[in-house]
Enzyme design. Sequence first.
Site, PDB file in Angstrom:
ATOM      1  N   HIS A   1      75.061  -3.628  65.706  1.00 39.24           N
ATOM      2  CA  HIS A   1      76.436  -4.016  66.034  1.00 39.24           C
ATOM      3  C   HIS A   1      77.485  -3.132  65.358  1.00 39.24           C
ATOM      4  O   HIS A   1      78.641  -3.504  65.276  1.00 39.24           O
ATOM      5  CB  HIS A   1      76.676  -5.487  65.667  1.00 39.24           C
ATOM      6  CG  HIS A   1      75.907  -6.446  66.533  1.00 39.24           C
ATOM      7  ND1 HIS A   1      75.852  -7.799  66.290  1.00 39.24           N
ATOM      8  CD2 HIS A   1      75.168  -6.235  67.641  1.00 39.24           C
ATOM      9  CE1 HIS A   1      75.106  -8.379  67.219  1.00 39.24           C
ATOM     10  NE2 HIS A   1      74.664  -7.455  68.041  1.00 39.24           N
TER      11      HIS A   1
ATOM     12  N   THR B   1      69.361 -15.279  61.240  1.00 42.67           N
ATOM     13  CA  THR B   1      70.067 -15.088  62.509  1.00 42.67           C
ATOM     14  C   THR B   1      69.886 -16.317  63.387  1.00 42.67           C
ATOM     15  O   THR B   1      68.806 -16.892  63.441  1.00 42.67           O
ATOM     16  CB  THR B   1      69.636 -13.784  63.226  1.00 42.67           C
ATOM     17  OG1 THR B   1      70.209 -13.766  64.530  1.00 42.67           O
ATOM     18  CG2 THR B   1      68.144 -13.632  63.318  1.00 42.67           C
TER      19      THR B   1
ATOM     20  N   ALA C   1      67.692 -16.994  52.602  1.00 44.21           N
ATOM     21  CA  ALA C   1      67.054 -15.675  52.573  1.00 44.21           C
ATOM     22  C   ALA C   1      66.905 -15.184  51.134  1.00 44.21           C
ATOM     23  O   ALA C   1      65.864 -14.620  50.772  1.00 44.21           O
ATOM     24  CB  ALA C   1      67.898 -14.695  53.389  1.00 44.21           C
TER      25      ALA C   1
HETATM   26  P1  NAD Z   1      74.257 -15.323  63.324  1.00 45.28           P
HETATM   27  O1  NAD Z   1      74.008 -15.485  64.751  1.00 45.28           O
HETATM   28  O2  NAD Z   1      73.624 -14.175  62.656  1.00 45.28           O
HETATM   29  O3  NAD Z   1      73.878 -16.746  62.579  1.00 45.28           O
HETATM   30  C1  NAD Z   1      73.875 -16.963  61.209  1.00 45.28           C
HETATM   31  C2  NAD Z   1      72.568 -17.692  60.833  1.00 45.28           C
HETATM   32  O4  NAD Z   1      72.418 -17.634  59.423  1.00 45.28           O
HETATM   33  C3  NAD Z   1      72.526 -19.185  61.214  1.00 45.28           C
HETATM   34  O5  NAD Z   1      71.356 -19.429  61.995  1.00 45.28           O
HETATM   35  C4  NAD Z   1      72.407 -19.905  59.855  1.00 45.28           C
HETATM   36  O6  NAD Z   1      71.579 -21.042  59.903  1.00 45.28           O
HETATM   37  C5  NAD Z   1      71.796 -18.819  59.002  1.00 45.28           C
HETATM   38  N1  NAD Z   1      72.022 -18.958  57.555  1.00 45.28           N
HETATM   39  C6  NAD Z   1      73.070 -19.547  56.912  1.00 45.28           C
HETATM   40  N2  NAD Z   1      72.906 -19.428  55.564  1.00 45.28           N
HETATM   41  C7  NAD Z   1      71.760 -18.747  55.371  1.00 45.28           C
HETATM   42  C8  NAD Z   1      71.056 -18.299  54.209  1.00 45.28           C
HETATM   43  N3  NAD Z   1      71.520 -18.525  52.969  1.00 45.28           N
HETATM   44  N4  NAD Z   1      69.897 -17.619  54.387  1.00 45.28           N
HETATM   45  C9  NAD Z   1      69.404 -17.378  55.626  1.00 45.28           C
HETATM   46  N5  NAD Z   1      70.025 -17.775  56.755  1.00 45.28           N
HETATM   47  C10 NAD Z   1      71.196 -18.444  56.631  1.00 45.28           C
HETATM   48  O7  NAD Z   1      75.711 -15.177  62.938  1.00 45.28           O
HETATM   49  P2  NAD Z   1      77.134 -15.448  63.517  1.00 45.28           P
HETATM   50  O8  NAD Z   1      77.885 -15.841  62.326  1.00 45.28           O
HETATM   51  O9  NAD Z   1      77.179 -16.266  64.738  1.00 45.28           O
HETATM   52  O10 NAD Z   1      77.565 -13.988  63.908  1.00 45.28           O
HETATM   53  C11 NAD Z   1      77.466 -13.439  65.165  1.00 45.28           C
HETATM   54  C12 NAD Z   1      77.625 -11.929  65.030  1.00 45.28           C
HETATM   55  O11 NAD Z   1      78.807 -11.649  64.270  1.00 45.28           O
HETATM   56  C13 NAD Z   1      76.531 -11.291  64.233  1.00 45.28           C
HETATM   57  O12 NAD Z   1      75.481 -10.923  65.039  1.00 45.28           O
HETATM   58  C14 NAD Z   1      77.250 -10.108  63.562  1.00 45.28           C
HETATM   59  O13 NAD Z   1      77.373  -9.022  64.442  1.00 45.28           O
HETATM   60  C15 NAD Z   1      78.614 -10.643  63.294  1.00 45.28           C
HETATM   61  N6  NAD Z   1      78.769 -11.088  61.904  1.00 45.28           N
HETATM   62  C16 NAD Z   1      78.402 -10.241  60.889  1.00 45.28           C
HETATM   63  C17 NAD Z   1      78.540 -10.629  59.579  1.00 45.28           C
HETATM   64  C18 NAD Z   1      78.127  -9.654  58.482  1.00 45.28           C
HETATM   65  O14 NAD Z   1      78.063  -8.450  58.743  1.00 45.28           O
HETATM   66  N7  NAD Z   1      77.838 -10.126  57.261  1.00 45.28           N
HETATM   67  C19 NAD Z   1      79.057 -11.899  59.264  1.00 45.28           C
HETATM   68  C20 NAD Z   1      79.435 -12.741  60.320  1.00 45.28           C
HETATM   69  C21 NAD Z   1      79.274 -12.316  61.635  1.00 45.28           C
END
Ligand code: NAD
Length: 241
Positions: free
Chosen positions: A109, A179, A222
């Site tokens: 991304h 994810t 994680a």
């Molecule tokens: P996502 O689809 O990757 O979902 C987040 C997942 O993380 C959820 O299933 C949740 O249950 C899980 N989670 C929460 N805490 C956790 C932990 N401590 N350990 C392991 N898993 C945990 O994310 P989204 O927020 O819907 O984001 C969609 C898109 O937006 C992503 O694919 C990305 O491109 C972007 N995004 C990136 C970041 C980043 O770069 N850090 C942050 C937010 C969103």
Amino acid sequence: MDRSAKSIVALTGAGISVESGIPTFRGPDGLWQGHDPHQLATPLAFARDPELVWRFYEWRRGLVAASQPNNAHHVLVEIEETLSPLTIITQNVDGYHIEAGSENVIELHGSLWRLKCTHCSQRWEDRRHPLPDLPARCPSCNALARPDVVWFGETLDPHNLNAAYKQTQQSSIFLSIGTSSVVHPAAELPLLARQHGAYTIEINPENTPISGFMDEVIRGSAADELGRWWKEDYPKLLDTD
Ligand code: NAD
Ligand code: ZN
């Protein structure tokens, strides 16, 4: 499992960076100044109000710059240093895998630290925070610049996507870490890995649409569970055929 075949692919999502203090887009902490990030990370939002979208990205760049990779990112570096090959396919744009020292990283991304011109398509890195002028401008043609990330509704770079498919099909262990597995096409990768014979593991505190299709589901964060898996569970996988 074949002992000689132990290539690992780790697909990572926003959850792997939660313990670095970077919120996901979901849940009660997901709103930014009352806006749903899923509505801001779109080409339509940028066309309507580039300054608002840039302020959202400046906030995110600031959060990431003020923190650092956590134990889960570091364990993936350790796995790569111990085993070769390991490929990370990340949906994250925070750059933490590369900052932690992982080398074989496919950033599906894009990255918060790269910008792209909306006119001449030039791409460049800019790690300054805050950026001096918002919205940012292209150094070559002065047109509006945008973050070089893939927004909702946009297609992934085919070169990156093909590399991700290839690594997935060749993996013998496939880890899906943090994810939600609702954003396509990344959500299909664990299923593709399984079809091609990989042992598939999900690490996530919550249930996801792919949980029922994995060989193993580890419920937890994680930062805690990946290190434990690597020390305790991975060696056992090598002992079973
Ligand atoms: P996502 O689809 O990757 O979902 C987040 C997942 O993380 C959820 O299933 C949740 O249950 C899980 N989670 C929460 N805490 C956790 C932990 N401590 N350990 C392991 N898993 C945990 O994310 P989204 O927020 O819907 O984001 C969609 C898109 O937006 C992503 O694919 C990305 O491109 C972007 N995004 C990136 C970041 C980043 O770069 N850090 C942050 C937010 C969103
Ligand atoms: Zn330009």
